[in-house]
Design a protein around this motif. Structure first.
Motif, mmCIF file in Angstrom:
data_model
loop_
_atom_site.group_PDB
_atom_site.id
_atom_site.type_symbol
_atom_site.label_atom_id
_atom_site.label_comp_id
_atom_site.label_asym_id
_atom_site.label_seq_id
_atom_site.Cartn_x
_atom_site.Cartn_y
_atom_site.Cartn_z
ATOM 1 N N MET A 1 -48.982 23.137 45.064
ATOM 2 C CA MET A 1 -49.322 22.229 45.775
ATOM 3 C C MET A 1 -50.143 21.265 44.542
ATOM 4 S SD MET A 1 -51.368 19.634 47.282
ATOM 5 C CE MET A 1 -53.030 20.025 47.138
ATOM 6 N N ILE A 2 -50.798 21.658 43.718
ATOM 7 C CA ILE A 2 -51.358 21.007 42.524
ATOM 8 C C ILE A 2 -50.436 20.360 41.858
ATOM 9 C CG2 ILE A 2 -52.566 21.469 40.603
ATOM 10 C CD1 ILE A 2 -54.840 22.360 42.029
ATOM 11 N N GLN A 3 -49.294 20.837 41.568
ATOM 12 C CA GLN A 3 -48.254 20.004 40.719
ATOM 13 C C GLN A 3 -47.723 18.693 41.593
ATOM 14 O OE1 GLN A 3 -47.721 23.101 42.187
ATOM 15 N NE2 GLN A 3 -45.418 23.101 42.993
ATOM 16 N N ILE A 5 -49.931 16.577 42.951
ATOM 17 C CA ILE A 5 -51.169 15.654 43.344
ATOM 18 C C ILE A 5 -50.571 14.526 42.524
ATOM 19 C CG2 ILE A 5 -53.554 15.316 42.440
ATOM 20 C CD1 ILE A 5 -54.050 18.039 43.336
ATOM 21 N N VAL A 69 -44.692 19.071 50.374
ATOM 22 C CA VAL A 69 -45.992 19.335 50.842
ATOM 23 C C VAL A 69 -46.290 19.483 52.192
ATOM 24 C CG1 VAL A 69 -48.582 18.823 50.410
ATOM 25 C CG2 VAL A 69 -46.860 18.555 48.480
ATOM 26 N N VAL A 113 -61.675 18.045 47.101
ATOM 27 C CA VAL A 113 -61.820 19.031 46.336
ATOM 28 C C VAL A 113 -61.519 20.230 47.022
ATOM 29 C CG1 VAL A 113 -63.577 20.554 45.111
ATOM 30 C CG2 VAL A 113 -63.333 18.083 44.480
ATOM 31 N N THR A 116 -57.600 20.607 47.788
ATOM 32 C CA THR A 116 -57.112 21.076 46.694
ATOM 33 C C THR A 116 -57.070 22.519 46.284
ATOM 34 O OG1 THR A 116 -58.822 20.481 45.055
ATOM 35 C CG2 THR A 116 -56.867 18.710 45.407
ATOM 36 N N MET A 117 -58.155 23.175 46.864
ATOM 37 C CA MET A 117 -58.497 24.509 46.501
ATOM 38 C C MET A 117 -57.658 25.434 47.820
ATOM 39 S SD MET A 117 -62.470 24.216 45.262
ATOM 40 C CE MET A 117 -63.027 25.819 46.117
ATOM 41 N N SER A 118 -57.082 24.930 48.762
ATOM 42 C CA SER A 118 -56.797 25.553 49.961
ATOM 43 C C SER A 118 -55.290 26.352 49.438
ATOM 44 C CB SER A 118 -56.626 24.630 51.067
ATOM 45 O OG SER A 118 -55.681 23.624 50.997
ATOM 46 N N LYS A 119 -54.995 27.089 50.114
ATOM 47 C CA LYS A 119 -53.734 27.863 49.880
ATOM 48 C C LYS A 119 -52.644 27.447 51.064
ATOM 49 C CE LYS A 119 -55.219 30.309 46.592
ATOM 50 N NZ LYS A 119 -55.258 29.684 45.405
#
Length: 120
Positions: A1-3, A5, A69, A113, A116-119
């Motif tokens: 997911m981070i990629q 953003i 996503v 924040v 973005t930390m969720s899976k």
């Protein structure tokens, strides 16, 4: 997911800029009026065209986001648009940036924040 953003933020920023360009265009045109003269002036307003272009590209990039996503993760990032538009409108249009708006912006940032930390 981070990629994803950067793509999410690009799409959201374009959406926010579309709002700001349309606001600028409407400041030039005045109150919405469906007269022939108003429509002609609107068609010649560069700010409205730029705003619509930003919307179009934003929609295409948002489609790319949603193809990669989960919507439950991507959609809340639209909150970044509230942050951008509030800050830019403060500087460009002189709109108030009150204590409560600043608190709201902070809460949006904290929520993002956690997202973005969720899976998933």
């Amino acid at each position: 997911m981070i990629q994803f953003i950067p793509l999410i933020l690009f799409s959201v920023a374009l959406n926010a800029f579309a709002q700001l360009f349309i606001k600028k265009g409407m400041l030039n045109l005045g109150a919405l009026d469906l007269s022939f003269d108003f429509i002609l002036r609107g068609l010649g307003n560069i700010y409205l065209w730029i705003g619509m272009f930003c919307y179009g590209v934003s929609i295409l990039s948002w489609m790319a986001v949603l193809s990669k996503v989960n919507v439950s993760v991507a959609y809340p990032f639209l909150g970044v648009g509230f942050i951008l538009s509030a800050i830019i409108a403060y500087y460009i249009f002189g709109e108030p940036l009150t204590f409560y708006k600043i608190i709201g912006i902070g809460l949006i940032c904290v929520g993002l924040v956690f997202l973005t930390m969720s899976k998933g």
